[in-house]
Write a protein that holds these residues in place. Structure first.
Motif, PDB file in Angstrom:
ATOM      1  N   GLU A 175     -45.906  24.548  69.702  1.00 52.99           N
ATOM      2  CA  GLU A 175     -45.605  23.417  68.829  1.00 52.99           C
ATOM      3  C   GLU A 175     -46.586  23.334  67.661  1.00 52.99           C
ATOM      4  OE1 GLU A 175     -43.792  19.791  71.205  1.00 52.99           O
ATOM      5  OE2 GLU A 175     -45.691  20.411  72.102  1.00 52.99           O
ATOM      6  N   CYS A 176     -47.811  23.778  67.895  1.00 55.53           N
ATOM      7  CA  CYS A 176     -48.830  23.736  66.845  1.00 55.53           C
ATOM      8  C   CYS A 176     -48.480  24.672  65.695  1.00 55.53           C
ATOM      9  CB  CYS A 176     -50.199  24.105  67.412  1.00 55.53           C
ATOM     10  SG  CYS A 176     -50.783  22.963  68.695  1.00 55.53           S
ATOM     11  N   LEU A 177     -47.645  25.676  65.981  1.00 55.36           N
ATOM     12  CA  LEU A 177     -47.231  26.608  64.931  1.00 55.36           C
ATOM     13  C   LEU A 177     -46.247  25.970  63.955  1.00 55.36           C
ATOM     14  CD1 LEU A 177     -46.682  29.932  66.922  1.00 55.36           C
ATOM     15  CD2 LEU A 177     -48.482  29.441  65.271  1.00 55.36           C
ATOM     16  N   TYR A 178     -45.519  24.975  64.409  1.00 53.78           N
ATOM     17  CA  TYR A 178     -44.427  24.428  63.593  1.00 53.78           C
ATOM     18  C   TYR A 178     -44.897  23.927  62.223  1.00 53.78           C
ATOM     19  CZ  TYR A 178     -40.248  21.877  62.261  1.00 53.78           C
ATOM     20  OH  TYR A 178     -39.150  21.438  61.571  1.00 53.78           O
ATOM     21  N   PRO A 179     -45.878  23.013  62.146  1.00 58.67           N
ATOM     22  CA  PRO A 179     -46.295  22.536  60.827  1.00 58.67           C
ATOM     23  C   PRO A 179     -46.932  23.632  59.975  1.00 58.67           C
ATOM     24  CG  PRO A 179     -47.750  21.681  62.540  1.00 58.67           C
ATOM     25  CD  PRO A 179     -46.603  22.316  63.232  1.00 58.67           C
ATOM     26  N   VAL A 180     -47.564  24.613  60.623  1.00 61.01           N
ATOM     27  CA  VAL A 180     -48.153  25.730  59.872  1.00 61.01           C
ATOM     28  C   VAL A 180     -47.041  26.572  59.247  1.00 61.01           C
ATOM     29  CG1 VAL A 180     -49.655  27.755  60.025  1.00 61.01           C
ATOM     30  CG2 VAL A 180     -50.113  25.745  61.459  1.00 61.01           C
ATOM     31  N   MET A 181     -46.001  26.834  60.008  1.00 60.39           N
ATOM     32  CA  MET A 181     -44.865  27.606  59.496  1.00 60.39           C
ATOM     33  C   MET A 181     -44.159  26.866  58.371  1.00 60.39           C
ATOM     34  SD  MET A 181     -43.381  28.896  63.183  1.00 60.39           S
ATOM     35  CE  MET A 181     -41.985  29.845  62.565  1.00 60.39           C
ATOM     36  N   GLN A 182     -43.971  25.565  58.563  1.00 61.37           N
ATOM     37  CA  GLN A 182     -43.314  24.755  57.543  1.00 61.37           C
ATOM     38  C   GLN A 182     -44.119  24.788  56.242  1.00 61.37           C
ATOM     39  OE1 GLN A 182     -42.817  20.668  58.726  1.00 61.37           O
ATOM     40  NE2 GLN A 182     -41.494  20.160  57.003  1.00 61.37           N
ATOM     41  N   ALA A 183     -45.433  24.714  56.370  1.00 59.04           N
ATOM     42  CA  ALA A 183     -46.289  24.752  55.184  1.00 59.04           C
ATOM     43  C   ALA A 183     -46.255  26.122  54.520  1.00 59.04           C
ATOM     44  CB  ALA A 183     -47.720  24.372  55.569  1.00 59.04           C
ATOM     45  N   TRP A 184     -46.220  27.194  55.322  1.00 58.82           N
ATOM     46  CA  TRP A 184     -46.207  28.545  54.755  1.00 58.82           C
ATOM     47  C   TRP A 184     -44.920  28.808  53.963  1.00 58.82           C
ATOM     48  CZ3 TRP A 184     -49.841  31.793  53.649  1.00 58.82           C
ATOM     49  CH2 TRP A 184     -49.513  33.102  53.287  1.00 58.82           C
ATOM     50  N   ASP A 185     -43.831  28.150  54.339  1.00 57.28           N
ATOM     51  CA  ASP A 185     -42.592  28.266  53.556  1.00 57.28           C
ATOM     52  C   ASP A 185     -42.848  27.946  52.083  1.00 57.28           C
ATOM     53  OD1 ASP A 185     -41.171  28.881  55.850  1.00 57.28           O
ATOM     54  OD2 ASP A 185     -40.352  26.853  56.110  1.00 57.28           O
ATOM     55  N   SER A 186     -43.690  26.944  51.824  1.00 59.30           N
ATOM     56  CA  SER A 186     -43.994  26.540  50.454  1.00 59.30           C
ATOM     57  C   SER A 186     -44.718  27.640  49.692  1.00 59.30           C
ATOM     58  CB  SER A 186     -44.841  25.259  50.448  1.00 59.30           C
ATOM     59  OG  SER A 186     -44.133  24.180  51.016  1.00 59.30           O
ATOM     60  N   VAL A 187     -45.539  28.419  50.414  1.00 59.24           N
ATOM     61  CA  VAL A 187     -46.218  29.559  49.795  1.00 59.24           C
ATOM     62  C   VAL A 187     -45.196  30.628  49.422  1.00 59.24           C
ATOM     63  CG1 VAL A 187     -47.866  31.439  50.183  1.00 59.24           C
ATOM     64  CG2 VAL A 187     -48.382  29.122  51.011  1.00 59.24           C
ATOM     65  N   GLU A 188     -44.312  30.922  50.354  1.00 60.26           N
ATOM     66  CA  GLU A 188     -43.335  31.985  50.143  1.00 60.26           C
ATOM     67  C   GLU A 188     -42.413  31.710  48.955  1.00 60.26           C
ATOM     68  OE1 GLU A 188     -42.866  34.913  51.498  1.00 60.26           O
ATOM     69  OE2 GLU A 188     -44.306  34.854  53.156  1.00 60.26           O
ATOM     70  N   ILE A 189     -41.984  30.472  48.796  1.00 53.84           N
ATOM     71  CA  ILE A 189     -41.012  30.186  47.722  1.00 53.84           C
ATOM     72  C   ILE A 189     -41.673  29.551  46.497  1.00 53.84           C
ATOM     73  CG2 ILE A 189     -39.072  30.046  49.328  1.00 53.84           C
ATOM     74  CD1 ILE A 189     -40.089  26.821  47.842  1.00 53.84           C
ATOM     75  N   LYS A 190     -43.019  29.424  46.549  1.00 53.72           N
ATOM     76  CA  LYS A 190     -43.797  28.906  45.409  1.00 53.72           C
ATOM     77  C   LYS A 190     -43.266  27.543  44.943  1.00 53.72           C
ATOM     78  CE  LYS A 190     -45.178  33.473  43.678  1.00 53.72           C
ATOM     79  NZ  LYS A 190     -44.620  34.251  44.808  1.00 53.72           N
ATOM     80  N   SER A 191     -43.191  26.628  45.873  1.00 50.14           N
ATOM     81  CA  SER A 191     -42.626  25.316  45.549  1.00 50.14           C
ATOM     82  C   SER A 191     -43.578  24.476  44.703  1.00 50.14           C
ATOM     83  CB  SER A 191     -42.270  24.556  46.828  1.00 50.14           C
ATOM     84  OG  SER A 191     -43.425  24.199  47.540  1.00 50.14           O
ATOM     85  N   ASP A 192     -42.981  23.687  43.803  1.00 45.91           N
ATOM     86  CA  ASP A 192     -43.745  22.737  42.990  1.00 45.91           C
ATOM     87  C   ASP A 192     -43.661  21.323  43.556  1.00 45.91           C
ATOM     88  OD1 ASP A 192     -44.640  24.396  40.687  1.00 45.91           O
ATOM     89  OD2 ASP A 192     -42.492  24.673  40.385  1.00 45.91           O
ATOM     90  N   VAL A 193     -42.511  21.015  44.142  1.00 42.48           N
ATOM     91  CA  VAL A 193     -42.280  19.687  44.718  1.00 42.48           C
ATOM     92  C   VAL A 193     -41.555  19.879  46.041  1.00 42.48           C
ATOM     93  CG1 VAL A 193     -41.181  17.430  44.420  1.00 42.48           C
ATOM     94  CG2 VAL A 193     -42.045  18.657  42.405  1.00 42.48           C
ATOM     95  N   GLU A 194     -42.023  19.189  47.087  1.00 39.75           N
ATOM     96  CA  GLU A 194     -41.307  19.216  48.359  1.00 39.75           C
ATOM     97  C   GLU A 194     -40.814  17.816  48.674  1.00 39.75           C
ATOM     98  OE1 GLU A 194     -41.477  20.838  52.962  1.00 39.75           O
ATOM     99  OE2 GLU A 194     -43.280  20.996  51.708  1.00 39.75           O
ATOM    100  N   LEU A 195     -39.557  17.749  49.117  1.00 45.68           N
ATOM    101  CA  LEU A 195     -38.923  16.467  49.427  1.00 45.68           C
ATOM    102  C   LEU A 195     -38.819  16.268  50.932  1.00 45.68           C
ATOM    103  CD1 LEU A 195     -35.952  16.684  46.881  1.00 45.68           C
ATOM    104  CD2 LEU A 195     -38.197  15.654  46.523  1.00 45.68           C
ATOM    105  N   GLY A 196     -38.934  15.026  51.352  1.00 44.55           N
ATOM    106  CA  GLY A 196     -38.791  14.726  52.771  1.00 44.55           C
ATOM    107  C   GLY A 196     -39.166  13.292  53.050  1.00 44.55           C
ATOM    108  N   GLY A 197     -39.331  12.983  54.328  1.00 38.19           N
ATOM    109  CA  GLY A 197     -39.685  11.634  54.739  1.00 38.19           C
ATOM    110  C   GLY A 197     -41.192  11.462  54.852  1.00 38.19           C
TER     111      GLY A 197
END
Length: 408
Positions: A175-197
């Motif tokens: 479970e500890c991997l989940y937020p790390v993986m979610q954050a790494w997605d932003s690195v991969e796609i070079k996001s400027d803004v992330e949307l969510g709750g």
């Protein structure tokens, strides 16, 4: 430099509607200005784990924000979490998230999800990525290196982990991997803004740290309020039965909208429509029924086409709101031998027709004035009244239960 982007203040007026928090707050305007100066669209990230396939109005809050960014000239990037879905979101908000799905189930859900998302987001102009494309290529050494960038102390600042740690409930390593993986997605796609709750703040901030370590521009987080469901209290969700699905038939959506508590209408108007807020304030000073009809028609038209809301409203007014007869009235057989001299006590009639489950429930409804007879909906005054039963008699139990008697 001449660009196709609106001035920043005009973009902000559109984008900040219905936003609870921007973190860091001062960076959005700077990013928009840089985007305008360089004619470079911002990359807007929204991630979803395809653990379920019914898109409801709660899901559309960030999706509508993506569409707004698109209409302002920015790039929508949707992440299908086919890898994170296999881990499972540790927030455990509903039962669906706690179930481990197969790769085939995840992919089937993803395709259906994207088809529904297309009712909100312009999919022809959106990028769609599956995070399994990069996580599937990582070996154990790379995964360990990624984990080495995050401390356990950092993970325990996440609300759900902190709560479980205090309550001495188990926190599993995967479970500890989940937020790390979610954050790494932003690195991969070079996001400027992330949307969510607002509950995703930790992952948004972790993504900023990882992007900085990779020498990338850091994203900002735009967080929307959690849309409450039809009960007006808990977040909208299928498991709670308090949701309105965007693929439901217009009339079914209309019936649900008309059940909304009055005090949540402002939130619904702000998060689910583009109706000017000044107009919303005026609507809410009038009769709640008129405001709900306006709200329902506006949302229904978005997902089913212009005019569908009005048709649904007209049917609702005829069948439920205005006392007319429904288009379809079920027939229920009643044995003539059950009658006593052609009649039955009112409370017993409701039970035998299946409109009430018990004599006590039937008596309470009649006492409240909710049981009626005939086309003119004559109120049954007393539970013990003998009701003459003829073939074709219309019987009403509240607004939603009714039938036509078929004597057998």
């Amino acid at each position: 430099m001449t660009t196709s982007f609106l001035p920043v203040d005009q973009q902000l007026e559109i984008l900040l509607r219905g936003v609870e928090k921007v973190v860091p707050e001062d960076e959005l305007a700077k990013k928009l200005q840089h985007s305008r100066d360089t004619s470079t669209p911002l990359r807007i990230k929204y991630g979803i784990d395809p653990t379920g396939i019914d898109v409801h109005l709660g899901h559309t809050v960030p999706l509508r924000k993506i569409r707004q960014f698109q209409e302002l000239g920015h790039q929508a990037v949707i992440i299908i979490g086919n890898a994170t879905a296999m881990v499972g979101d540790p927030s455990g908000r509903d039962e669906a998230r706690s179930k481990r799905l197969t790769e085939e189930q995840v992919e089937a859900n993803a395709k259906d999800y994207l088809a529904q998302v297309g009712k909100v987001v312009d999919m022809d102009k959106a990028e769609v990525h599956r995070n399994g494309d990069w996580f599937g290529k990582m070996g154990l050494t790379e995964i360990l290196a990624l984990c080495g960038r995050v401390t356990v102390a950092q993970l325990l600042t996440r609300d759900d982990f902190a709560k479980r740690y205090r309550e001495e409930k188990p926190i599993f390593l995967h479970e500890c991997l989940y937020p790390v993986m979610q954050a790494w997605d932003s690195v991969e796609i070079k996001s400027d803004v992330e949307l969510g709750g607002t509950e995703q703040l930790y992952s948004f901030m972790l993504a900023r740290d990882l992007q900085a370590q990779e020498g990338l521009h850091q994203q900002i987080g735009m967080m929307s309020p959690i849309l409450v469901g039809l009960d007006g209290v808990k977040r909208m969700g299928k498991s709670l039965g308090n949701y309105i699905g965007i693929s439901e038939l217009p009339y079914e959506m209309m019936k649900k909208f008309m059940q909304l508590p009055d005090d949540v209408m402002k939130m619904y108007f702000e998060l689910l429509t583009d109706v000017p807020l000044e107009e919303v304030e005026q609507l809410l000073t009038g009769h709640p029924k008129e405001a709900k009809v306006k709200l329902a028609c506006t949302v229904i038209d978005q997902y089913h086409g212009a005019g569908q809301g009005e048709q649904a409203a007209a049917r609702w007014q005829t069948e439920i709101g205005g006392g007319g007869l429904p288009a379809e009235i079920p027939e229920v057989s009643l044995a003539a031998s059950d009658l006593d001299d052609g009649a039955l006590p009112a409370y017993l009639l409701l039970v035998k027709l299946g409109l009430q489950s018990s004599n006590g429930e039937s008596r309470r409804l009649i006492k409240q004035g909710g049981a009626k007879l005939g086309k003119d909906k004559t109120v049954i005054a007393d539970a013990n009244d003998a009701v003459p039963v003829a073939d074709g008699l219309l019987v009403w139990a509240g607004k939603k239960k009714f039938c036509r008697v078929k004597l057998a």
